[in-house]
Write an enzyme that holds these catalytic residues in place. Structure first.
Site, PDB file in Angstrom:
ATOM      1  N   ARG A 114      18.330 -27.133  15.269  1.00 42.53           N
ATOM      2  CA  ARG A 114      19.666 -26.905  15.811  1.00 42.53           C
ATOM      3  C   ARG A 114      19.991 -27.755  17.032  1.00 42.53           C
ATOM      4  NH1 ARG A 114      20.013 -20.286  15.205  1.00 42.53           N
ATOM      5  NH2 ARG A 114      20.491 -20.302  12.975  1.00 42.53           N
TER       6      ARG A 114
ATOM      7  N   GLU B 114      16.500 -23.096   5.905  1.00 47.96           N
ATOM      8  CA  GLU B 114      17.414 -23.445   6.984  1.00 47.96           C
ATOM      9  C   GLU B 114      16.839 -24.585   7.817  1.00 47.96           C
ATOM     10  OE1 GLU B 114      18.266 -19.852   9.109  1.00 47.96           O
ATOM     11  OE2 GLU B 114      19.307 -18.936   7.423  1.00 47.96           O
TER      12      GLU B 114
ATOM     13  N   ARG C 129      14.896 -22.185  19.496  1.00 46.25           N
ATOM     14  CA  ARG C 129      14.548 -21.204  18.467  1.00 46.25           C
ATOM     15  C   ARG C 129      14.655 -21.801  17.073  1.00 46.25           C
ATOM     16  NH1 ARG C 129      17.662 -17.345  15.319  1.00 46.25           N
ATOM     17  NH2 ARG C 129      19.533 -18.235  16.248  1.00 46.25           N
TER      18      ARG C 129
ATOM     19  N   HIS D 133      25.314 -19.787  21.027  1.00 46.28           N
ATOM     20  CA  HIS D 133      24.844 -18.934  19.932  1.00 46.28           C
ATOM     21  C   HIS D 133      23.658 -18.051  20.307  1.00 46.28           C
ATOM     22  CE1 HIS D 133      24.171 -17.691  15.821  1.00 46.28           C
ATOM     23  NE2 HIS D 133      22.949 -18.200  15.804  1.00 46.28           N
TER      24      HIS D 133
ATOM     25  N   HIS E 234      24.914 -23.127  18.302  1.00 50.71           N
ATOM     26  CA  HIS E 234      24.903 -23.235  16.843  1.00 50.71           C
ATOM     27  C   HIS E 234      25.766 -24.431  16.459  1.00 50.71           C
ATOM     28  CE1 HIS E 234      25.148 -22.364  12.596  1.00 50.71           C
ATOM     29  NE2 HIS E 234      24.227 -21.431  12.760  1.00 50.71           N
TER      30      HIS E 234
END
Length: 525
Positions: free
Chosen positions: A288, A116, A384, A349, A241
């Site tokens: 992100r 990811e 994060r 998110h 997100h």
């Protein structure tokens, strides 16, 4: 009044994991889990991606995972915490497997690891695209087998009980003695006296309205801890997100997992241009914050409402195998991923900040612990890293268990006063609550979103103060209801986000203010 040894507020991975471990170790001690919805309704249930764990030691290493986490956190992670969480990961994952959780494997029988955004290697262990649901169901099956655990569903925690409520208690240090609960089915309010209380209440997505979180994510635990004078920090770092399925009517949005970009999907604007290489050398696999800010800039530059995720060049059979629920959701909306681009937009998110805890999950209030998204451990820093959240919850729930297994003191019995609602009435118009809720959510989206400015933040403070005054008046004069308490909690959370945003003078990770001097690690949008 109910009494318990351990009160767990929240039924996600953090709360359930702790409850199972402490109940198994001490079958003579009582554990009460409180959740305001069904027992399986939590952010955990909707986690698609997986658990980031170093499995393949040939290609991957603890050091690589640590470094990826530190890079994503943009200099604000606690390195010791990062090292501890990453190195504990494999053990905690194995516990899930021992409890019965199933994770995808490849033809060789090894874990089918995903990659990811922000990860340098394939290390995300997953169960198709419903990893959180698989973990949640596994933990609930374990809970059902333990006779010393009681689960109170549809019970809303109004406030934590501290010295503020009990006049005869003379302890100088702030201490938590339990909580007041509202039974949503009969509207009665009762107290639970607890030797130790764990806040595992999840995130704050509903504060923004447009979110990938379930509607129950209203920041209740953080707001309660704040009112109990617990230390709360880093609330400005709200992670958006990048790819939630765009729906014109808004509301809770369906998440298109980051793993889809890891699988090879491209981001394109309405003109068809693949824009991420313009912003970051990692393109779609940038962290992100970068991807969300890049999309936000594209939308503002072209005046568009959404961009697109292009999967048309990918193997459809393999896509369907890895992401069956995403494929089905798109199909239900008449989006053929082999021919059509998926409309996506960033949505609230995950919160990287929250209730400050040490490595044992202890807050600044005695006998009050916190774990999961509502806590601020130092792992995430300013942003994060994808799939580090389930990992954090597993590791910290274990740490809290270890600490309480070795440190238990039965407190003396105290008299907790009944909830006093004399002089209050049932509000005539529920519309006032809904009006203030919509106004709050619009304020946060428009003034305290992905890209902020000093002037918008100052205007947000003024507008929020008006909402606060009206909500507090309602709270003081009305019979307690879940919707009113949630609104009050969201106002508290919004206050924390806005005020801590004002104090941050440097852009870091998920925080971007156009009036700040740009951080050298960040592009100027």
């Amino acid at each position: 009044m109910l009494t318990t040894d351990y009160l767990v507020i929240g039924s996600g991975v953090a709360g359930l994991t702790f409850a199972i471990k402490i109940a198994e170790r001490f079958p003579d001690r009582k554990v009460i889990i409180v959740t305001k919805g069904d027992k399986d309704e939590s952010n955990t249930k909707y986690a698609q991606g997986g658990v980031a764990v170093v499995i393949d030691k040939k290609e991957d290493s603890f050091q690589k995972h640590i470094q990826d986490t530190l890079i994503a956190g943009d200099g604000l992670c606690d390195r010791a915490v990062v090292e501890m969480v990453v190195k504990e990961g494999p053990k905690r994952l194995q516990e899930l497997v021992n409890w019965g959780a199933n994770f995808d494997t490849n033809s060789n029988g090894n874990y089918d690891l995903g990659k990811e955004g922000g990860h340098s290697e394939y290390r995300v262990v997953h169960h198709k695209d419903i990893t959180g649901y698989e973990i949640e169901q596994t933990l609930l099956r374990c809970i059902q087998q333990l006779k010393n655990i009681t689960v109170l569903t549809h019970h809303f925690v109004i406030d934590l009980i501290t010295q503020h409520h009990i006049k005869e208690v003379k302890e100088k240090e702030l201490t938590c003695y339990g909580a007041y609960l509202l039974n949503e089915k009969d509207n009665t309010i009762k107290a639970i006296q607890a030797t130790n209380t764990l806040l595992a209440s999840g995130g704050i997505g509903s504060v923004y309205g447009h979110t990938t979180n379930p509607v129950i994510a209203t920041g209740d635990g953080i707001a309660m801890a704040y009112r109990a004078k617990a230390l709360v920090k880093d609330m400005e770092f709200v992670q958006f997100h990048p790819t939630a399925l765009y729906m014109a009517e808004g509301g809770a949005l369906f998440l298109i997992s980051e793993a889809v970009r890891g699988f090879g999907a491209y981001l394109r604007n309405k003109q068809g241009h693949r824009f991420m290489p313009d912003y970051d050398v990692r393109a779609e696999l940038a962290s992100r914050d970068i991807v969300s800010q890049s999309i936000d800039n594209e939308l503002k530059k072209h005046g568009d409402t959404h961009v697109f995720l292009d999967c048309t060049h990918l193997n459809v059979l393999e896509f369907t195998k890895h992401f069956p629920n995403i494929y089905q959701k798109c199909k239900d909306l008449h989006i053929d991923i082999s021919k059509h681009w998926i409309p996506v937009v960033p949505a609230s998110h995950y919160l990287c900040g929250g209730i400050v805890v040490d490595t044992y999950g202890r807050t600044s209030v005695n006998n009050l612990f916190s774990c999961g998204e509502c806590s601020r451990t130092g792992l995430h820093g300013a942003n994060r890293l994808a799939s580090n959240s389930l990992l954090e919850a597993l590791v910290y729930s274990h740490n809290i268990f270890k600490y309480l297994a070795s440190n238990y003191t039965k407190h003396y019995q105290i008299v907790i006063p009944e909830w006093n609602d004399k002089g209050t009435t049932i509000p005539d118009e529920h519309v006032l609550i809904q009006h203030n809720l919509k106004e709050l959510q619009a304020l946060m989206r428009n003034y305290v979103g992905i890209v902020r400015s000093n002037s918008r933040l100052q205007k947000a403070k003024i507008k929020l103060d008006n909402i606060y005054q009206e909500v507090e008046e309602l709270y003081k004069t009305s019979k307690i209801s879940v919707s009113l308490c949630e609104l009050r909690n969201m106002v508290n959370v919004a206050h924390l986000i806005i005020n801590q945003s004002v104090k941050r003078k440097e852009n870091k990770g998920g925080y971007f203010n156009i009036d700040n001097v740009y951080n050298t690690s960040q592009k100027s949008f």
